[in-house]
Design an enzyme around this catalytic site. Structure first.
Site, short mmCIF file in Angstrom:
data_model
loop_
_atom_site.label_atom_id
_atom_site.label_comp_id
_atom_site.label_asym_id
_atom_site.label_seq_id
_atom_site.Cartn_x
_atom_site.Cartn_y
_atom_site.Cartn_z
N GLU A 116 -14.65 10.46 -48.97
CA GLU A 116 -15.00 9.19 -49.61
C GLU A 116 -14.63 8.11 -48.62
O GLU A 116 -13.44 7.83 -48.42
CB GLU A 116 -14.26 9.05 -50.95
CG GLU A 116 -14.84 7.97 -51.84
CD GLU A 116 -14.31 6.59 -51.52
OE1 GLU A 116 -15.03 5.83 -50.83
OE2 GLU A 116 -13.18 6.28 -51.92
N CYS A 122 -13.32 0.26 -50.99
CA CYS A 122 -14.52 0.70 -50.27
C CYS A 122 -15.79 0.13 -50.85
O CYS A 122 -16.81 0.05 -50.18
CB CYS A 122 -14.60 2.22 -50.26
SG CYS A 122 -13.22 3.03 -49.43
#
Length: 480
Positions: free
Chosen positions: A256, A290
């Site tokens: 991720e 993110c």
């Protein structure tokens, strides 16, 4: 622990957890409060021997975890969740002190982590395969076949500083729910709260070796490459994710990684709702997510009004002392991170961008920054900022931007505000990304959903059901 004087909180030394026991270290790193600069505690620097021992313990424990019935794994996770919930205030204080995140967000994260473990507990008893209809061919007729799922074995989990406890919960919770053991290595910038998280598993009665912790970055290459590790789950930067992918050989991985937070605001959208969400989701956690809102694309005829609304909302966000419960946004993880973001902003301004909102840096703290008049070649547009800054860009035609995002290296999540079902479906079909959030920003996430990216933004998915799928392997059973 004195919560009335939480800003003076001292943790002392934490220890690694290996094979159900604590382990002292020869060397410790000081962990500093990024707002005050004082030492909060000390974290061990794990050695190659520590890593070897942790992997030995995990390799032994994988047999125990694989043999443990699903209902027992679920009970362990629920017990740990109860402990985390009871300790959420203490964990939140420690997390805020070491990371600079607003205390209110840290306490919420600790509670959310307990919920994540409960979701993992529910999935521990739902792991299923499928029947294969063998009579679809002459050679298979009369046979019975099933695809069954089995735990992969030993999981290596590496977590970042921006969501240290909840992202650890996603990795450890899913690994145990699937019947695996795990070696967890948190970020050296936020290790103290993760140690408290791991202790909850020990106190809940996790089998020896099922949950092990290591600290420091030096042992990370050894951990991911070791033959005893069957699966690597990493959350962090794109460069490190690529290094891991290139170094693990045939191991399966879940990565991720990063993104540039694209969010669209079409002319038919609720502008006030979109502006409020975009402003706040660009600065929450100091933009260190993110999927933080970074690039907002607004249809040209509502652009000026939208910029006005975003600025108005940004002016209401309370930046300040992370330990003050009235503070909404604290600091970045350290001053170096703030300097890096400050330089990206300055570079954009030097190249012609307009600083619509923003103020000088104070140590590790930056205020909410809004940049207009940018172009696609600027770093603040085409690279991940990972700080409390956003760009707002007008558009005439939306489809070319859909294509540009799909052609870019990033593909984590995208948001789009519109009341047009046709446009929403077009975004879902045409934007190559891990998720499209309609009438929400790129930053929207719920812990049970499949979360992850494509292209350089990663592979695999988090979310208990989906991580468990990744952390198990299929085995075909044919009965002649």
């Amino acid at each position: 622990m004195d919560f009335e004087t939480g800003s003076q909180l001292q943790v002392g030394k934490i220890t690694a957890h290996i094979d159900g026991k604590t382990r002292e270290a020869e060397h410790y790193d000081a962990i500093h409060d990024p707002y005050r600069g004082d030492v909060v505690g000390h974290a061990p620097v794990s050695t190659a021997r520590d890593c070897d021992d942790a992997l030995d313990a995990a390799a032994r424990a994988k047999e125990t975890m694989a043999a443990m019935p699903g209902y027992e794994r679920a009970a362990l996770l629920r017990s740990t969740a109860d402990l985390l919930a009871a300790r959420s205030e203490q964990i939140g204080y420690v997390m805020s002190r070491e990371s600079g995140k607003a205390l209110r967000d840290c306490m919420t994260e600790a509670q959310r982590s307990a919920d994540t473990l409960r979701l993992c507990a529910e999935e521990a008893v739902r792991i299923s395969g499928e029947h294969v209809p063998m009579d679809a061919s002459a050679i298979g007729a009369g046979k019975i076949a099933m695809v069954m799922r089995f735990p992969v074995g030993v999981v290596a989990g590496i977590t970042p500083f921006n969501g240290p406890v909840n992202l650890s919960a996603h990795k450890v919770g899913a690994a145990l729910a699937a019947g695996n053991s795990i070696v967890l290595k948190p970020s050296p910038k936020a290790p103290l709260c993760v140690s408290m998280f791991a202790q909850a598993f020990i106190d809940a009665g996790a089998p020896a070796g099922s949950v092990n912790t290591l600290y420091g970055n030096a042992i990370a290459p050894q951990l991911v490459r070791d033959a005893r590790v069957d699966f690597v789950s990493f959350t962090g930067s794109i460069p490190v994710g690529k290094l891991i992918r290139d170094s693990v050989g045939m191991k399966r991985v879940a990565l991720e990684l990063g993104g540039v937070g694209p969010t669209f605001v079409h002319g038919d959208a609720d502008l006030e709702a979109a502006a409020k969400a975009c402003a706040r989701n660009s600065v929450m956690l100091a933009g260190q997510s993110c999927v933080s809102v970074q690039n907002v694309y607004v249809q040209k005829h509502v652009y000026e009004r939208f910029v006005e609304l975003v600025c108005k909302e940004m002016d209401t966000v309370r930046f300040g002392d992370p330990m003050d419960l009235s503070t909404e946004v604290g600091t970045l993880i350290d001053e170096n991170a703030a300097i890096r973001v400050e330089k990206m902003i300055a570079s954009a301004v030097d190249a012609g961008a307009h600083l619509t909102r923003g103020a000088p840096r104070r140590g590790a703290q930056l205020s909410g920054t809004i940049l207009t008049g940018v172009n696609a070649s600027m770093d603040v547009v085409c690279k991940e900022i990972f700080g409390p800054a956003m760009t707002i860009q007008p558009y005439d035609a939306i489809e070319p931007i859909f294509k540009a995002i799909s052609d870019s290296p990033y593909g984590l999540q995208c948001g789009i505000y519109t009341n047009s079902l046709d446009l929403a479906l077009s975004a879902i079909r045409k934007i190559r990304t891990g998720g499209v959030i309609v009438n929400g920003t790129s930053r929207w996430r719920s812990d049970q959903m499949p979360y992850g990216g494509v292209k350089d933004s990663g592979m695999g998915r988090e979310g208990p059901k989906y991580a468990i799928r990744d952390m198990t392997e299929e085995r075909l059973f044919v009965l002649n």
